[in-house]
Design a protein around this motif. Structure first.
Motif, PDB file in Angstrom:
ATOM      1  N   MET A  82     -13.363 -29.687-111.567  1.00  0.00           N
ATOM      2  CA  MET A  82     -12.453 -29.661-112.707  1.00  0.00           C
ATOM      3  C   MET A  82     -11.183 -28.900-112.363  1.00  0.00           C
ATOM      4  SD  MET A  82     -14.928 -28.862-115.991  1.00  0.00           S
ATOM      5  CE  MET A  82     -16.127 -27.819-115.161  1.00  0.00           C
ATOM      6  N   ALA A  83     -10.123 -29.254-113.058  1.00  0.00           N
ATOM      7  CA  ALA A  83      -8.884 -28.485-112.985  1.00  0.00           C
ATOM      8  C   ALA A  83      -8.686 -27.807-114.340  1.00  0.00           C
ATOM      9  CB  ALA A  83      -7.701 -29.392-112.668  1.00  0.00           C
ATOM     10  N   ILE A  84      -8.526 -26.491-114.333  1.00  0.00           N
ATOM     11  CA  ILE A  84      -8.314 -25.718-115.553  1.00  0.00           C
ATOM     12  C   ILE A  84      -6.861 -25.249-115.547  1.00  0.00           C
ATOM     13  CG2 ILE A  84      -9.036 -23.693-116.879  1.00  0.00           C
ATOM     14  CD1 ILE A  84     -11.739 -23.877-115.451  1.00  0.00           C
ATOM     15  N   LYS A  85      -6.117 -25.634-116.593  1.00  0.00           N
ATOM     16  CA  LYS A  85      -4.677 -25.378-116.595  1.00  0.00           C
ATOM     17  C   LYS A  85      -4.214 -24.786-117.912  1.00  0.00           C
ATOM     18  CE  LYS A  85      -3.704 -29.458-113.721  1.00  0.00           C
ATOM     19  NZ  LYS A  85      -2.901 -30.702-113.626  1.00  0.00           N
ATOM     20  N   PRO A  86      -3.197 -23.917-117.881  1.00  0.00           N
ATOM     21  CA  PRO A  86      -2.530 -23.521-119.133  1.00  0.00           C
ATOM     22  C   PRO A  86      -1.639 -24.662-119.589  1.00  0.00           C
ATOM     23  CG  PRO A  86      -1.482 -22.457-117.257  1.00  0.00           C
ATOM     24  CD  PRO A  86      -2.638 -23.228-116.704  1.00  0.00           C
ATOM     25  N   ALA A  87      -1.673 -24.994-120.871  1.00  0.00           N
ATOM     26  CA  ALA A  87      -0.857 -26.099-121.371  1.00  0.00           C
ATOM     27  C   ALA A  87       0.629 -25.833-121.159  1.00  0.00           C
ATOM     28  CB  ALA A  87      -1.139 -26.331-122.862  1.00  0.00           C
ATOM     29  N   GLY A  94      -1.588 -20.033-113.069  1.00  0.00           N
ATOM     30  CA  GLY A  94      -2.736 -20.150-113.957  1.00  0.00           C
ATOM     31  C   GLY A  94      -3.625 -21.356-113.720  1.00  0.00           C
ATOM     32  N   ILE A  95      -3.243 -22.230-112.805  1.00  0.00           N
ATOM     33  CA  ILE A  95      -4.078 -23.401-112.519  1.00  0.00           C
ATOM     34  C   ILE A  95      -5.232 -22.989-111.620  1.00  0.00           C
ATOM     35  CG2 ILE A  95      -4.177 -25.662-111.418  1.00  0.00           C
ATOM     36  CD1 ILE A  95      -1.282 -26.096-112.219  1.00  0.00           C
ATOM     37  N   LYS A  96      -6.431 -23.320-112.056  1.00  0.00           N
ATOM     38  CA  LYS A  96      -7.620 -22.979-111.275  1.00  0.00           C
ATOM     39  C   LYS A  96      -8.439 -24.243-111.035  1.00  0.00           C
ATOM     40  CE  LYS A  96      -9.361 -18.927-111.881  1.00  0.00           C
ATOM     41  NZ  LYS A  96      -9.112 -18.340-110.534  1.00  0.00           N
ATOM     42  N   LEU A 132       4.314 -16.560-120.609  1.00  0.00           N
ATOM     43  CA  LEU A 132       5.260 -15.562-121.114  1.00  0.00           C
ATOM     44  C   LEU A 132       4.790 -14.881-122.400  1.00  0.00           C
ATOM     45  CD1 LEU A 132       8.608 -17.489-120.447  1.00  0.00           C
ATOM     46  CD2 LEU A 132       7.434 -15.839-118.977  1.00  0.00           C
ATOM     47  N   GLY A 133       3.477 -14.680-122.511  1.00  0.00           N
ATOM     48  CA  GLY A 133       2.945 -13.905-123.620  1.00  0.00           C
ATOM     49  C   GLY A 133       2.734 -14.639-124.913  1.00  0.00           C
ATOM     50  N   SER A 134       3.053 -15.925-124.977  1.00  0.00           N
ATOM     51  CA  SER A 134       2.853 -16.673-126.214  1.00  0.00           C
ATOM     52  C   SER A 134       1.482 -17.348-126.212  1.00  0.00           C
ATOM     53  CB  SER A 134       3.946 -17.736-126.375  1.00  0.00           C
ATOM     54  OG  SER A 134       3.946 -18.622-125.275  1.00  0.00           O
ATOM     55  N   HIS A 135       0.940 -17.529-127.402  1.00  0.00           N
ATOM     56  CA  HIS A 135      -0.367 -18.176-127.539  1.00  0.00           C
ATOM     57  C   HIS A 135      -0.333 -19.540-126.843  1.00  0.00           C
ATOM     58  CE1 HIS A 135      -4.216 -19.192-129.435  1.00  0.00           C
ATOM     59  NE2 HIS A 135      -3.698 -20.402-129.642  1.00  0.00           N
ATOM     60  N   ASP A 136      -1.384 -19.837-126.109  1.00  0.00           N
ATOM     61  CA  ASP A 136      -1.402 -21.069-125.334  1.00  0.00           C
ATOM     62  C   ASP A 136      -2.731 -21.787-125.522  1.00  0.00           C
ATOM     63  OD1 ASP A 136      -0.542 -23.048-123.625  1.00  0.00           O
ATOM     64  OD2 ASP A 136      -0.298 -21.758-121.874  1.00  0.00           O
ATOM     65  N   ARG A 137      -2.832 -22.960-124.912  1.00  0.00           N
ATOM     66  CA  ARG A 137      -4.079 -23.724-124.920  1.00  0.00           C
ATOM     67  C   ARG A 137      -4.538 -23.954-123.493  1.00  0.00           C
ATOM     68  NH1 ARG A 137      -2.671 -28.907-128.560  1.00  0.00           N
ATOM     69  NH2 ARG A 137      -0.675 -28.718-127.444  1.00  0.00           N
ATOM     70  N   VAL A 138      -5.846 -24.122-123.337  1.00  0.00           N
ATOM     71  CA  VAL A 138      -6.428 -24.435-122.036  1.00  0.00           C
ATOM     72  C   VAL A 138      -6.644 -25.939-121.960  1.00  0.00           C
ATOM     73  CG1 VAL A 138      -8.456 -24.190-120.548  1.00  0.00           C
ATOM     74  CG2 VAL A 138      -7.582 -22.203-121.804  1.00  0.00           C
ATOM     75  N   LEU A 139      -6.191 -26.531-120.879  1.00  0.00           N
ATOM     76  CA  LEU A 139      -6.436 -27.945-120.602  1.00  0.00           C
ATOM     77  C   LEU A 139      -7.433 -28.041-119.458  1.00  0.00           C
ATOM     78  CD1 LEU A 139      -5.781 -31.008-120.781  1.00  0.00           C
ATOM     79  CD2 LEU A 139      -3.879 -30.577-119.208  1.00  0.00           C
ATOM     80  N   ILE A 140      -8.577 -28.679-119.716  1.00  0.00           N
ATOM     81  CA  ILE A 140      -9.560 -28.938-118.661  1.00  0.00           C
ATOM     82  C   ILE A 140      -9.529 -30.431-118.376  1.00  0.00           C
ATOM     83  CG2 ILE A 140     -11.957 -28.721-117.914  1.00  0.00           C
ATOM     84  CD1 ILE A 140     -12.359 -26.544-119.975  1.00  0.00           C
TER      85      ILE A 140
END
Length: 293
Positions: A82-87, A94-96, A132-140
């Motif tokens: 899987m690729a786990i990414k910040p939206a 942040g991509i793992k 940059l400190g703002s609320h984000d979502r995780v995309l898998i």
């Protein structure tokens, strides 16, 4: 079309576009700020790509709150990679990439990683650590398996093509490749290298590492000059289809070639960097001038 962007009869002889000129003459007139989120948010980008049936990695889950992490993980963990990414991450931050080994352990960057550490990474992403400190979502999402073409050049990481489009026309391209120093990342500012592309022939030209030019990858020593790019016609076609799908007239379209599925859109960028000019030894002014002749 292109003529409104640059005055090619100006007194300036330089064909290279700088940061300010890019902003004033390419980004601001062509990309309305209200549409930036369509490019900056990977989840929104993929919604548009899916809507227009443009090939891209399958989405496994989108996580907006910490309380949803475990449930989403349960629905995804049967996958072997899987690729786990910040939206809203940028520059590869942040991509793992995680994969299972033969014993069923999760591996990331060559080391074992526990579910707890994966959850912590997702929580940090949601809290905005990579945006940059703002609320984000995780995309898998589905993990791309790079085409063997890339392994010949360099066997690690996930390389991608960056195609610059203006008014739905591909202008310039480069192949971004990882190196021994980039930890699998292909971004130039993270120690990857850029490889120029002959847009007409669909072949590679030279390698640029930020300082020097070579005819080969600096680590593998594979010579890239005149090497034909697989699926080049399809790469151009999906870059055009992507440009047409978004209300943004100046884009950086990032494309990977999957081992089994062929070219796939990775993401789009509303403020593509200017290093592509150095990689190709050609300025964007010159490229645009050639297009409007």
């Amino acid at each position: 079309m292109f003529s409104r962007i640059l005055d090619m009869k100006s007194r300036h002889t330089s064909k290279v576009i700088g940061l300010n000129e890019r902003n004033i003459k390419l980004i601001y007139p062509n990309n309305a700020k209200k549409h930036y989120p369509l490019a900056d948010d990977k989840v929104l980008t993929k919604e548009v790509l899916h809507q227009y049936h443009i090939p891209c990695a399958e989405t496994y889950a989108v996580i907006e709150y910490n309380s949803r992490i475990k449930k989403a993980w349960e629905s995804c963990k049967h996958h072997t990679a899987m690729a786990i990414k910040p939206a809203n991450g940028c520059g590869g931050g942040g991509i793992k990439i995680i994969k299972k080994d033969q014993q069923g352990n999760w591996i990331s960057s060559g080391k074992k990683i526990s579910e707890r550490e994966i959850f912590q990474h997702m929580a940090a992403t949601i809290m905005g650590f990579f945006s940059l400190g703002s609320h984000d979502r995780v995309l898998i999402e589905e993990c791309i398996e790079p085409h063997p073409f890339f392994h010949k050049i360099y066997p690690q990481g996930v390389p991608d093509f960056r195609i610059i489009t203006l008014d739905k026309v591909p202008l310039m391209g480069m192949l971004r490749m990882p190196t021994d120093r980039s930890d699998g990342k292909a971004n130039l500012h993270q120690n990857g290298v850029g490889i120029g592309v002959d847009m007409q022939k669909g072949t590679l030209t030279q390698v640029y590492d930020g300082k020097n030019y070579y005819d080969h990858h600096p680590d593998s020593k594979f010579v890239v000059e005149e090497v034909p790019i697989p699926y080049w016609k399809e790469i151009l076609e999906i870059s055009i289809a992507t440009a047409k799908a978004f209300p943004l007239n100046y884009l950086g379209v990032d494309i990977v070639i999957d081992k089994n599925k062929g070219p796939q859109i990775m993401e789009i960028n509303v403020r593509p960097g200017l290093g592509i000019q150095l990689v190709n030894k050609q300025g964007l002014k010159e490229t645009i001038e050639n297009k409007i002749k």
